[in-house]
Write an enzyme that holds these catalytic residues in place. Structure first.
Site, PDB file in Angstrom:
ATOM      1  N   LYS A  28       0.943  -1.148   0.126  1.00  0.00           N
ATOM      2  CA  LYS A  28      -0.158  -0.100  -0.184  1.00  0.00           C
ATOM      3  C   LYS A  28       1.018   1.097   0.150  1.00  0.00           C
ATOM      4  O   LYS A  28       0.763   2.015  -0.862  1.00  0.00           O
ATOM      5  CB  LYS A  28      -0.845   0.005   1.167  1.00  0.00           C
ATOM      6  CG  LYS A  28      -1.974   1.118   1.091  1.00  0.00           C
ATOM      7  CD  LYS A  28      -3.164   0.998   2.437  1.00  0.00           C
ATOM      8  CE  LYS A  28      -3.670  -0.201   2.410  1.00  0.00           C
ATOM      9  NZ  LYS A  28      -4.589  -0.507   3.428  1.00  0.00           N
ATOM     10  N   ARG A  98      -3.658   2.888   8.490  1.00  0.00           N
ATOM     11  CA  ARG A  98      -4.093   1.586   7.959  1.00  0.00           C
ATOM     12  C   ARG A  98      -2.487   0.646   7.994  1.00  0.00           C
ATOM     13  O   ARG A  98      -1.549   1.293   7.838  1.00  0.00           O
ATOM     14  CB  ARG A  98      -4.365   1.930   6.462  1.00  0.00           C
ATOM     15  CG  ARG A  98      -5.702   2.677   6.550  1.00  0.00           C
ATOM     16  CD  ARG A  98      -6.159   2.944   4.970  1.00  0.00           C
ATOM     17  NE  ARG A  98      -7.339   3.615   4.885  1.00  0.00           N
ATOM     18  CZ  ARG A  98      -8.433   3.271   4.278  1.00  0.00           C
ATOM     19  NH1 ARG A  98      -8.570   1.982   3.905  1.00  0.00           N
ATOM     20  NH2 ARG A  98      -9.571   3.746   4.224  1.00  0.00           N
ATOM     21  N   GLY A 107      -8.142  -7.090   4.552  1.00  0.00           N
ATOM     22  CA  GLY A 107      -9.183  -7.129   5.836  1.00  0.00           C
ATOM     23  C   GLY A 107      -8.429  -7.792   7.014  1.00  0.00           C
ATOM     24  O   GLY A 107      -9.333  -7.937   8.079  1.00  0.00           O
ATOM     25  N   MET A 109      -5.489  -7.087   8.725  1.00  0.00           N
ATOM     26  CA  MET A 109      -5.024  -6.354   9.898  1.00  0.00           C
ATOM     27  C   MET A 109      -5.799  -5.185  10.072  1.00  0.00           C
ATOM     28  O   MET A 109      -6.900  -4.792   9.448  1.00  0.00           O
ATOM     29  CB  MET A 109      -3.488  -6.020   9.325  1.00  0.00           C
ATOM     30  CG  MET A 109      -2.631  -7.203   9.306  1.00  0.00           C
ATOM     31  SD  MET A 109      -1.031  -6.749   8.900  1.00  0.00           S
ATOM     32  CE  MET A 109      -1.152  -6.587   7.330  1.00  0.00           C
ATOM     33  N   ARG A 340      -3.575  -1.408  -5.828  1.00  0.00           N
ATOM     34  CA  ARG A 340      -2.645  -2.690  -5.652  1.00  0.00           C
ATOM     35  C   ARG A 340      -2.981  -3.485  -6.801  1.00  0.00           C
ATOM     36  O   ARG A 340      -4.082  -3.330  -7.578  1.00  0.00           O
ATOM     37  CB  ARG A 340      -2.926  -3.348  -4.405  1.00  0.00           C
ATOM     38  CG  ARG A 340      -4.174  -3.909  -4.258  1.00  0.00           C
ATOM     39  CD  ARG A 340      -4.689  -4.252  -2.882  1.00  0.00           C
ATOM     40  NE  ARG A 340      -6.047  -4.648  -2.585  1.00  0.00           N
ATOM     41  CZ  ARG A 340      -6.631  -4.685  -1.437  1.00  0.00           C
ATOM     42  NH1 ARG A 340      -5.675  -4.518  -0.236  1.00  0.00           N
ATOM     43  NH2 ARG A 340      -7.799  -4.707  -1.293  1.00  0.00           N
ATOM     44  N   HIS A 458     -16.039  -7.921   1.720  1.00  0.00           N
ATOM     45  CA  HIS A 458     -14.755  -8.932   2.200  1.00  0.00           C
ATOM     46  C   HIS A 458     -14.946  -9.988   1.700  1.00  0.00           C
ATOM     47  O   HIS A 458     -14.169 -10.673   1.154  1.00  0.00           O
ATOM     48  CB  HIS A 458     -14.923  -8.783   3.902  1.00  0.00           C
ATOM     49  CG  HIS A 458     -14.009  -9.668   4.352  1.00  0.00           C
ATOM     50  ND1 HIS A 458     -14.409 -10.975   4.794  1.00  0.00           N
ATOM     51  CD2 HIS A 458     -12.557  -9.680   4.664  1.00  0.00           C
ATOM     52  CE1 HIS A 458     -13.171 -11.660   5.336  1.00  0.00           C
ATOM     53  NE2 HIS A 458     -12.203 -10.774   5.221  1.00  0.00           N
ATOM     54  N   ARG A 569       3.092 -46.720  -7.771  1.00  0.00           N
ATOM     55  CA  ARG A 569       3.255 -47.187  -6.536  1.00  0.00           C
ATOM     56  C   ARG A 569       2.632 -48.821  -6.716  1.00  0.00           C
ATOM     57  O   ARG A 569       1.450 -48.726  -6.458  1.00  0.00           O
ATOM     58  CB  ARG A 569       2.597 -46.597  -5.417  1.00  0.00           C
ATOM     59  CG  ARG A 569       3.550 -45.194  -5.276  1.00  0.00           C
ATOM     60  CD  ARG A 569       2.795 -44.015  -4.976  1.00  0.00           C
ATOM     61  NE  ARG A 569       1.563 -43.513  -5.652  1.00  0.00           N
ATOM     62  CZ  ARG A 569       1.081 -42.448  -5.912  1.00  0.00           C
ATOM     63  NH1 ARG A 569       1.400 -41.427  -5.018  1.00  0.00           N
ATOM     64  NH2 ARG A 569       0.088 -42.264  -6.825  1.00  0.00           N
ATOM     65  N   ARG A 628       7.930 -48.296  -9.274  1.00  0.00           N
ATOM     66  CA  ARG A 628       8.503 -48.588  -8.265  1.00  0.00           C
ATOM     67  C   ARG A 628       8.286 -49.872  -7.294  1.00  0.00           C
ATOM     68  O   ARG A 628       6.912 -50.373  -7.580  1.00  0.00           O
ATOM     69  CB  ARG A 628       8.201 -47.621  -7.101  1.00  0.00           C
ATOM     70  CG  ARG A 628       9.007 -47.798  -5.694  1.00  0.00           C
ATOM     71  CD  ARG A 628       8.451 -46.554  -4.669  1.00  0.00           C
ATOM     72  NE  ARG A 628       7.228 -46.802  -4.137  1.00  0.00           N
ATOM     73  CZ  ARG A 628       6.564 -45.785  -3.559  1.00  0.00           C
ATOM     74  NH1 ARG A 628       7.112 -44.815  -3.152  1.00  0.00           N
ATOM     75  NH2 ARG A 628       5.463 -46.140  -3.020  1.00  0.00           N
ATOM     76  N   GLU A 759      16.415 -41.577  -1.389  1.00  0.00           N
ATOM     77  CA  GLU A 759      15.485 -41.258  -0.505  1.00  0.00           C
ATOM     78  C   GLU A 759      16.108 -41.298   1.189  1.00  0.00           C
ATOM     79  O   GLU A 759      15.239 -41.132   2.061  1.00  0.00           O
ATOM     80  CB  GLU A 759      14.052 -42.138  -0.412  1.00  0.00           C
ATOM     81  CG  GLU A 759      14.139 -43.375  -0.478  1.00  0.00           C
ATOM     82  CD  GLU A 759      12.945 -44.225  -1.107  1.00  0.00           C
ATOM     83  OE1 GLU A 759      11.755 -43.469  -0.408  1.00  0.00           O
ATOM     84  OE2 GLU A 759      12.855 -45.152  -1.575  1.00  0.00           O
ATOM     85  N   SER A 778      15.572 -41.171  -8.949  1.00  0.00           N
ATOM     86  CA  SER A 778      14.442 -40.358  -8.589  1.00  0.00           C
ATOM     87  C   SER A 778      14.354 -40.082  -7.296  1.00  0.00           C
ATOM     88  O   SER A 778      14.522 -40.973  -6.489  1.00  0.00           O
ATOM     89  CB  SER A 778      12.975 -41.068  -8.955  1.00  0.00           C
ATOM     90  OG  SER A 778      11.818 -40.330  -8.961  1.00  0.00           O
ATOM     91  N   GLY A 780      12.954 -39.257  -3.773  1.00  0.00           N
ATOM     92  CA  GLY A 780      11.839 -39.541  -3.042  1.00  0.00           C
ATOM     93  C   GLY A 780      11.910 -38.643  -1.788  1.00  0.00           C
ATOM     94  O   GLY A 780      12.382 -38.909  -0.656  1.00  0.00           O
ATOM     95  N   THR A 781      11.527 -37.245  -2.115  1.00  0.00           N
ATOM     96  CA  THR A 781      11.782 -36.404  -1.228  1.00  0.00           C
ATOM     97  C   THR A 781      10.799 -36.271   0.172  1.00  0.00           C
ATOM     98  O   THR A 781      11.457 -35.846   1.246  1.00  0.00           O
ATOM     99  CB  THR A 781      11.585 -34.895  -1.882  1.00  0.00           C
ATOM    100  OG1 THR A 781      10.444 -34.776  -2.509  1.00  0.00           O
ATOM    101  CG2 THR A 781      12.549 -34.715  -2.678  1.00  0.00           C
ATOM    102  N   ASP A 783      10.551 -39.147   1.873  1.00  0.00           N
ATOM    103  CA  ASP A 783      11.231 -40.053   3.052  1.00  0.00           C
ATOM    104  C   ASP A 783      12.753 -39.213   3.087  1.00  0.00           C
ATOM    105  O   ASP A 783      13.160 -39.359   4.356  1.00  0.00           O
ATOM    106  CB  ASP A 783      11.415 -41.431   2.259  1.00  0.00           C
ATOM    107  CG  ASP A 783      10.557 -42.191   2.747  1.00  0.00           C
ATOM    108  OD1 ASP A 783      10.131 -42.263   4.102  1.00  0.00           O
ATOM    109  OD2 ASP A 783      10.012 -43.156   2.070  1.00  0.00           O
ATOM    110  N   CYS A 846      10.073 -37.585  -7.351  1.00  0.00           N
ATOM    111  CA  CYS A 846       8.712 -38.024  -7.411  1.00  0.00           C
ATOM    112  C   CYS A 846       7.848 -38.060  -6.069  1.00  0.00           C
ATOM    113  O   CYS A 846       6.795 -38.337  -5.992  1.00  0.00           O
ATOM    114  CB  CYS A 846       8.611 -39.500  -8.001  1.00  0.00           C
ATOM    115  SG  CYS A 846       9.716 -40.625  -6.716  1.00  0.00           S
ATOM    116  N   TYR A 866      13.175 -33.904 -14.673  1.00  0.00           N
ATOM    117  CA  TYR A 866      11.891 -33.966 -14.567  1.00  0.00           C
ATOM    118  C   TYR A 866      11.401 -33.941 -13.252  1.00  0.00           C
ATOM    119  O   TYR A 866      12.095 -34.182 -12.313  1.00  0.00           O
ATOM    120  CB  TYR A 866      11.263 -35.040 -15.273  1.00  0.00           C
ATOM    121  CG  TYR A 866      11.606 -36.408 -14.796  1.00  0.00           C
ATOM    122  CD1 TYR A 866      10.866 -37.107 -13.569  1.00  0.00           C
ATOM    123  CD2 TYR A 866      12.771 -37.288 -14.885  1.00  0.00           C
ATOM    124  CE1 TYR A 866      11.056 -38.134 -12.952  1.00  0.00           C
ATOM    125  CE2 TYR A 866      12.918 -38.301 -14.392  1.00  0.00           C
ATOM    126  CZ  TYR A 866      12.166 -38.772 -13.245  1.00  0.00           C
ATOM    127  OH  TYR A 866      12.274 -40.218 -12.822  1.00  0.00           O
TER     128      TYR A 866
END
Length: 890
Positions: A28, A98, A107, A109, A340, A458, A569, A628, A759, A778, A780-781, A783, A846, A866
């Site tokens: 703002k 404001r 709205g 704050m 804005r 609102h 899976r 897998r 992983e 690949s 396995g984020t 785990d 993945c 990928y």
């Protein structure tokens, strides 16, 4: 050392060094400076920076002492501009205070208007400007200051106002006379007295307390909740904007309004908004009165409307985006209060981006970046099957405030919405009008309907920002909060709905519909979306694959633009039918490897898997399919302790022709204290090599069949949870032996790869050695995050992660957005060490992070090939990948 600059006048506002203007002054404040520079009529004022908010909270909720003198100096500058004096008993300068963070939080704050009045000053103000106007300003100050600054419940003021209007027989505030408002001021003071409080009579004390309240509001529950919902992190706090009051409540030549330079619901190029005669700004957004469409302003104030059109057109060109503008008209003069980038629906975002590019205001890359991933998420929401079918069930119509279809159970409060949602129910929230306190309930609701309020209320603004269907201003709704009922007169008869009844909303047409209406999936291709996605695919480097386990899901993913399957899976297939889960349980229960029962169970499972794999290969004809091998602990295929477990043991004992005690011993022996770090993944295949052999054989037999039927098949077999090269060697040998046997028998050559999931932290560190054996990695984020942090993804969210993110210990939930510093470092190490050994090593991800835009930007940066995500998030991942490429180029 130069002194810290805490305050920036709008006319002089600029950032220091490399700090962005928005980060320092909030959205703002930064935009007020821009409007002032453009020569628009902006009421003079100044911004107190976000750094002061940070300082304020570090001091335990106190303003820095030096700030008070700086505020006085800044006010003196405004006094000089206006020729008025703050606290003058005859012609006072009044201020609004404001909030304004770097990211828009509509709205959430606090705001205080008309600061600077007291019992003495208001009388001088009345003598100079008129009694009704002065008393109207004073009652507004008493109410807002009492509520926002002193914490007096809003309802205590509202009940006095409602009671007075009822006693006078009027509907709207503007119908109250000067005497009525003086009486209301008196009653508001009684509210203060009842709460053992009083309005400070010193204008400067009002100012300091108002600034304090706005800074405090950064951490009030609704603001925290909004940031959590919208994943807004890393901000220092809110700025405070102190601005000269201009008065839209100064009679019929005055008014206030909110407008968008384009339609935020559908993107049409038109001035869209609302206007109220004789009102202050909060009246419009609070939904207290249903305002008039902005175009009617041309009938009552033609010159002002023409000036507004000129101003907003110039602002859109200057800002290069659709603008949300607040303005006030005081005695025939237009003032611009803020602008804005406007919140918009997914449909509008798409249309606006394409139109701005066609108009030459932005480039193709800028258009791609203007559409947010959440906008695409909205476009993928379902729509009604047939609007003609439900015509007889339409109860009423209101303003079509936010498009889309919503079906849910009727609830009348935010708390009820959250309670019903926690029980697994879909809900539609019905309110007289919403307030920022309703934000939690609004977020969990499928849609929102209000009896009052307009297109910029609102409810409408927040719903559009979240892509939730919303119908506002349904004045036919009679809401009984005490009895939790909704009454609507339809064809001369009352229809009564109770809490929990099914209702449907059409936010595109503004219809409120009785019952649970049918929905259909949204179209993903063609039209504006097809054009944008063509730009996206032309731009991005990362390929986008999908996580899916059935031929049906594979087709959906392919229609959404998936370039293959990054994670199939196999365990999910075992749960598809009772026959499959029964075969798994027979396999588990029989200990002897070469028993007829075990061999029979394995053969049954191979048949089921072969059918599924063939269907998936055919659905993904020509694209890679990454499968897998079995990953979860075997106990996950069993019921929990209790009657179901007892019954299963008896059933298996009969089938295997053995004793119940033997079966119980076998199944109980599978249970582990920490199964997610136990016998699962490749460990399961090493202890039970017959499982890996069965799965590999099923994959290659399915590939042979699909290839014979004309499909181009590319199976990629993934070994899970590998930590050592010896584990990889063991499983790799089984897979390759199965491939050799199947190909020799069929006389067919299959183009396949074998790789592994990274992983486990040890696997990331040993990526160079694993790359000598694996043809792809690949990540396995899920785990990898669990094991790097040493926390359970099943328990952490409920136990402490939400507290961590609220308190700032963690910026975000690491299972939602990748922890780039820790887990991301593991990914980088594996990428560098793997590619050092095998430069053409294929790398992907993945885990659930494959569909998270912020995480996708990181994966692009570290050089993955990928990402893979759920079928419905494929378009979102494609967009995020393109945006990552554009930002990386910059």
């Amino acid at each position: 050392m130069a002194p810290i600059r805490r305050i920036y006048p709008f006319a002089q506002g600029k950032s220091d060094g490399d700090k962005s203007m928005k980060e320092l002054l909030g959205g703002k404040g930064a935009n007020l400076c821009e409007m002032a520079k453009c020569g628009l009529a902006v009421p003079p004022g100044f911004s107190i920076t976000t750094e002061v908010c940070q300082e304020f909270h570090a001091l335990g909720g106190k303003l820095p002492e030096e700030l008070l003198a700086e505020i006085k100096t800044a006010v003196a500058g405004v006094e000089a501009d206006m020729g008025l004096k703050f606290g003058d008993p005859k012609a006072p300068l009044l201020f609004s205070v404001r909030s304004g963070a770097a990211v828009s939080m509509p709205g959430m704050m606090d705001t205080v208007l008309n600061l600077g009045l007291n019992d003495t000053i208001v009388e001088g103000f009345a003598a100079a400007r008129g009694e009704r106007f002065a008393m109207d300003c004073y009652r507004r100050l008493l109410q807002m200051f009492g509520d926002v600054v002193l914490g007096i419940p809003h309802e205590e003021f509202e009940s006095k106002l409602t009671g007075l209007k009822a006693a006078r027989g009027v509907q709207y505030d503007v119908q109250l006379t000067a005497d009525d408002l003086r009486q209301l001021v008196k009653e508001y003071k009684e509210v203060y007295k009842h709460n053992n409080l009083e309005l400070p009579q010193d204008p400067w004390e009002q100012m300091y307390l108002g600034v304090t309240a706005v800074f405090k509001s950064w951490n009030i529950p609704r603001a925290i909740k909004y940031r959590e919902i919208n994943k807004i992190t890393g901000l220092k706090g809110t700025a405070v904007n102190v601005q000269t009051m201009v008065f839209g409540n100064y009679g019929d030549t005055s008014g206030t309004g909110v407008c968008f330079t384009r339609n935020p619901a559908n993107g049409d190029r038109e001035l869209f908004g609302e206007f109220l005669i004789n009102a202050q700004g909060e009246d419009v957004v609070a939904g207290i009165r249903t305002p008039m469409p902005i175009k009617l302003m041309n009938d009552v104030m033609p010159p002002i409307y023409a000036e507004l059109v000129a101003n907003t057109t110039m602002l859109e060109k200057h800002m290069k985006d659709m603008q949300d503008v607040e303005f006030t008209v005081q005695e025939g003069r237009l003032f611009m209060l803020q602008c804005r980038n406007g919140k918009r629906t997914g449909t509008a975002a798409l249309r606006i981006a394409l139109d701005l590019e066609a108009e030459g205001l932005i480039t193709m890359d800028e258009a791609v970046c203007m559409v947010e991933p959440r906008h695409l998420d909205q476009l993928l929401h379902p729509q009604f099957e047939d609007e003609k079918k439900y015509a007889k069930d339409v109860l009423t119509r209101g303003l079509a405030a936010s498009p889309g279809a919503a079906v849910g159970r009727l609830v009348f409060s935010a708390e009820e919405a959250e309670e019903w949602k926690a029980r697994g129910e879909r809900v539609v929230l019905c309110r007289h009008e919403t307030s920022p306190e309703d934000v939690g309930g609004m977020h969990v609701s499928e849609g929102i309907v209000t009896a009052r309020g307009g297109m910029t209320s609102h409810a409408a603004v927040v719903a559009r920002g979240w892509g939730k269907p919303c119908v506002c201003g349904c004045e036919a709704l009679q809401i009984d909060l005490k009895n939790k009922t909704l009454t609507i007169e339809v064809a001369g008869k009352d229809v009564v709905l109770k809490e929990g009844d099914w209702v449907s909303l059409n936010g595109t047409t503004g219809e409120v519909i009785k019952g649970q209406q049918g929905l259909k999936k949204a179209e993903v291709t063609g039209g504006d979306l097809g054009k944008l996605m063509a730009w996206v695919d032309k731009t991005r480097h990362l390929r986008v694959l999908t996580n899916c386990d059935t031929p049906e899901d594979a087709l959906v993913a392919r229609q959404n633009g998936a370039q293959g399957i990054g994670l199939c899976r196999t365990e999910h297939m075992f749960f598809a039918t009772p026959e499959r889960i029964a075969a798994v349980r027979r396999m588990i229960a029989e200990e002897e490897l070469d028993s007829s029962h075990k061999l029979e169970a394995l053969e049954d499972l191979k048949k089921f898997q072969r059918e599924d794999f063939e269907g998936i290969f055919r659905a993904m004809d020509g694209l890679p399919v990454t499968i897998r091998l079995l990953d979860p602990p075997l106990h996950e295929f069993l019921p929990q302790e209790g009657p179901a477990m007892v019954a299963l043991c008896k059933q298996l004992a009969l089938e295997l022709k053995t004793t119940v005690e033997r079966v119980e011993g076998r199944l109980n022996g599978l249970r582990e204290v920490n199964p997610m770090m136990g016998l699962r993944g490749c460990r399961l295949g090493i202890v039970h090599p017959e499982i890996t052999e069965m799965q590999a054989t099923a994959i290659f037999e399915a590939a042979v069949e699909a290839q014979k039927k004309g499909a181009h098949v590319h199976p990629h077999i993934m070994v899970p949870l590998v930590a050592t090269t010896e584990e990889m060697d063991h499983q790799l040998a089984i897979v390759r032996n199965a491939a050799t046997a199947v190909q020799a028998k069929a006389g067919v050559k299959i183009n396949y790869k074998v790789g592994t999931m990274i992983e486990v932290p040890r696997a990331a560190l040993q990526a160079g050695k694993l790359a000598e054996r694996a043809e792809f990695f690949s990540f396995g984020t899920n785990d990898l995050t669990q094991m790097t942090f040493g926390i359970s993804r099943d328990d952490a969210q409920a136990k402490f992660l939400s507290h961590y993110t609220r308190s700032g210990i963690l910026v975000s939930d690491p299972f939602d957005t990748l922890d780039q510093v820790g887990v991301g470092e593991m990914v980088k190490i594996a990428v560098e060490r793997g590619r050092a050994v095998k430069p053409d090593l294929e790398l992907g991800i993945c885990g659930e992070h494959g569909g998270d835009p912020a995480s996708i930007a990181f994966f692009h940066k570290v050089g993955l090939d990928y990402v893979s995500c759920s079928p419905l998030r494929v378009p979102i991942a494609r967009l995020a990948a393109a945006q990552a490429q554009i930002k990386n180029r910059k």
